[in-house]
Design an enzyme around this catalytic site. Structure first.
Site, PDB file in Angstrom:
ATOM      1  N   LYS A 117       0.823  -1.211   0.000  1.00 22.29           N
ATOM      2  CA  LYS A 117       0.000   0.000   0.000  1.00 22.29           C
ATOM      3  C   LYS A 117       0.856   1.260   0.000  1.00 22.29           C
ATOM      4  O   LYS A 117       0.419   2.310  -0.459  1.00 22.29           O
ATOM      5  CB  LYS A 117      -0.971  -0.024   1.157  1.00 22.29           C
ATOM      6  CG  LYS A 117      -1.970  -1.175   0.984  1.00 22.29           C
ATOM      7  CD  LYS A 117      -3.250  -0.998   1.723  1.00 22.29           C
ATOM      8  CE  LYS A 117      -4.273  -2.038   1.281  1.00 22.29           C
ATOM      9  NZ  LYS A 117      -3.808  -3.435   1.490  1.00 22.29           N
TER      10      LYS A 117
HETATM   11  C1  LIG Z   1      -4.386  -4.522   0.824  1.00 25.13           C
HETATM   12  C2  LIG Z   1      -3.598  -5.784   0.734  1.00 25.13           C
HETATM   13  C3  LIG Z   1      -3.930  -6.798  -0.204  1.00 25.13           C
HETATM   14  C4  LIG Z   1      -5.140  -6.705  -1.109  1.00 25.13           C
HETATM   15  O1  LIG Z   1      -5.010  -5.711  -2.098  1.00 25.13           O
HETATM   16  P1  LIG Z   1      -6.274  -5.187  -2.894  1.00 25.13           P
HETATM   17  O2  LIG Z   1      -5.795  -4.031  -3.671  1.00 25.13           O
HETATM   18  O3  LIG Z   1      -7.300  -4.814  -1.861  1.00 25.13           O
HETATM   19  O4  LIG Z   1      -6.759  -6.311  -3.754  1.00 25.13           O
HETATM   20  C5  LIG Z   1      -3.120  -7.903  -0.274  1.00 25.13           C
HETATM   21  N1  LIG Z   1      -2.050  -8.055   0.547  1.00 25.13           N
HETATM   22  C6  LIG Z   1      -1.703  -7.119   1.450  1.00 25.13           C
HETATM   23  C7  LIG Z   1      -0.531  -7.359   2.341  1.00 25.13           C
HETATM   24  C8  LIG Z   1      -2.458  -5.949   1.581  1.00 25.13           C
HETATM   25  O5  LIG Z   1      -2.116  -5.010   2.499  1.00 25.13           O
END
Ligand SMILES: *Cc1c(COP(=O)(O)O)cnc(C)c1O
Length: 472
Positions: A117
């Site tokens: 993120k």
């Molecule tokens: C947010 C997240 C995901 C999922 O990503 P999306 O964009 O919601 O599909 C997968 N793995 C981790 C570690 C995350 O923080």
């Protein structure tokens, strides 16, 4: 470049207008009116940009194709401040780690909060500060988090002018590490509010505050949730960087396996593919919460009730519905806004489910999507196997991606598994799988012992509002 809503609203907006907005006025999501199309020569030029000038310049070139209302030098400066060695610990920003033949991990989690993120949020922090400064406005970001999103938002917004963050989290329910990551921030513009309840209570408070339109307008309340177009756009860049690192020229194709929850990460891969990046397969990997796997297998999208949502050891993928999914379906339906509104605005809202027609479902193949799911036992096996064979520790979400990736390998097509977090974030399951603690980046040693800055509050909307009024 103008942006439209997936639900057919006639308005067209510019990038800077939708940057600070959430949903479109008709409840749809924003997408560009059309995707820029890159031919082999344009791809080759971007390959050279990455090799000779690095990730930040690649980001600038790609973002420029979608943003025409920020002067080039300003945008380039923001890309450089978001993507550099100081923030991501490596010049490559998103390096590849080879596993067995043709299979590799693409590291997206070298940012400050050890999850992918940061890739989007660091850019969003730059864009928000810039746009607010240009307008002479302020923004109070209100959010609820059970872990990854909240900390990525706080690290991206800390110290940014014009921005304050009010982040609600369930008191004593995050891991000590995640709590320490957020609560050890001492920046005056970051406010951690620990709610004496569960994550859903936090989310309900955010909804209640946001639904008070007068309060929302007066206190300039905004969000940084995963439907924000700028977040998605920033994520498109690493698909290009992964492709260029894994191939020699534009005649080659690669596939990506993506641990998925809200469909944001993999939707960025879809955008990259629509732009002409030679992607063979986009493999959507889910955990026990298999809303998306079910859709790609059957054409039925069935959102789950809260009670039906499993609490798993890859918690950032524990979703009941996928908030970015509407963007892909809009493209799948030939950009038919009325049909998209019918499916998401009516059928999902009223019945919690829709079924694609046979003809619509048949189109999925042409978009290269495949899917699979993973269980806790699969996750432990994959973590153990990866450690034994490659001496590598991977986190639980990445393990889900790797497990499903192996089900969709094709000979001669490299498969890049997106590593979405570092194992240090999910130590408990790593200990269960391997019997030892995962390694932790040096900078985060002993973070649990740092002084913490947070406020505990009951599940009480009025108290949260009063806190915002006192600190905004
Ligand atoms: C947010 C997240 C995901 C999922 O990503 P999306 O964009 O919601 O599909 C997968 N793995 C981790 C570690 C995350 O923080």
């Amino acid at each position: 470049m103008r942006y439209l809503s997936t639900r057919g609203h006639p308005d067209r907006k510019r990038f800077s207008e939708i940057l600070l907005e959430g949903l479109a006025p008709d409840g749809g999501l924003y997408l560009p009116e059309q995707y820029p199309k890159l031919d082999a020569a344009a791809l080759a030029a971007l390959r050279t940009v990455l090799r000779e000038q690095g990730y930040a310049e690649l980001a600038f070139r790609i973002l420029s194709m979608f943003i025409d209302d920020i002067p080039a030098d300003d945008l380039r400066g923001m890309c450089r401040r978001a993507y550099n060695r100081e923030v991501f610990g490596t010049d490559a920003i998103v390096p590849l780690k080879p596993l067995e033949d043709g299979l590799m991990l693409q590291a997206l989690s070298n940012g400050p909060t050890l999850a992918f993120k940061d890739m989007a949020m660091q850019m969003l922090g730059q864009l928000f500060e810039y746009e607010l400064g240009r307008r002479g406005q302020v923004l109070n970001i209100l959010g609820a988090t059970s872990g990854d999103t909240g900390s990525a938002a706080e690290y991206a917004m800390r110290g940014k002018k014009g921005v304050k963050v009010f982040m609600l989290s369930p008191h004593n329910r995050m891991s000590p590490f995640q709590q320490a990551q957020m609560f050890s921030l001492q920046d005056a513009n970051i406010h951690n509010i620990a709610i004496e309840g569960v994550f859903d209570d936090c989310q309900d408070i955010v909804k209640a505050v946001s639904n008070d339109l007068a309060f929302k307008a007066h206190w300039h309340i905004g969000t940084v949730n995963s439907i924000n177009w700028a977040r998605l756009l920033a994520q498109v860049v690493y698909y290009f960087a992964g492709y260029f690192q894994a191939t020699r020229d534009e005649s080659e194709r690669v596939s990506f396996a993506v641990p998925s929850g809200n469909f944001g990460n993999i939707c960025a891969g879809h955008v990259a593919r629509m732009m002409g990046l030679p992607i063979m397969r986009l493999v959507c990997a889910t955990n026990e919460n298999d809303v998306l796997d079910e859709f790609f297998r059957t054409g039925t999208y069935r959102v789950r009730k809260t009670a039906e949502t499993h609490e798993t050891s890859s918690p950032s993928m524990d979703i009941s519905k996928a908030s970015n999914f509407e963007r892909f379906v809009f493209d799948l339906l030939g950009r038919d806004g009325a049909r998209t509104r019918e499916l998401f605005g009516h059928q999902v809202e009223r019945q919690g489910v829709f079924n694609l027609s046979a003809e619509e479902f048949a189109r999925i193949g042409t978009y290269g999507f495949a899917s699979g799911s993973s269980s806790h036992a699969n996750r432990l096996d994959t973590i153990r196997d990866t450690h034994r064979r490659f001496g590598l520790m991977i986190d639980t979400h990445t393990a889900d991606g790797l497990k499903v990736a192996r089900e969709w390998m094709q000979s001669g097509v490299p498969m890049l598994v997106l590593e979405t977090a570092l194992p240090a974030k999910f130590a408990q399951t790593l200990v269960e799988a391997l019997g030892c603690e995962p390694e932790r980046p040096k900078a985060l040693e002993g973070i649990e012992n740092l002084p913490k800055r947070f406020t505990v509050m009951p599940v009480d909307v009025a108290k949260v509002k009063a806190f915002i009024e006192a600190h905004a």
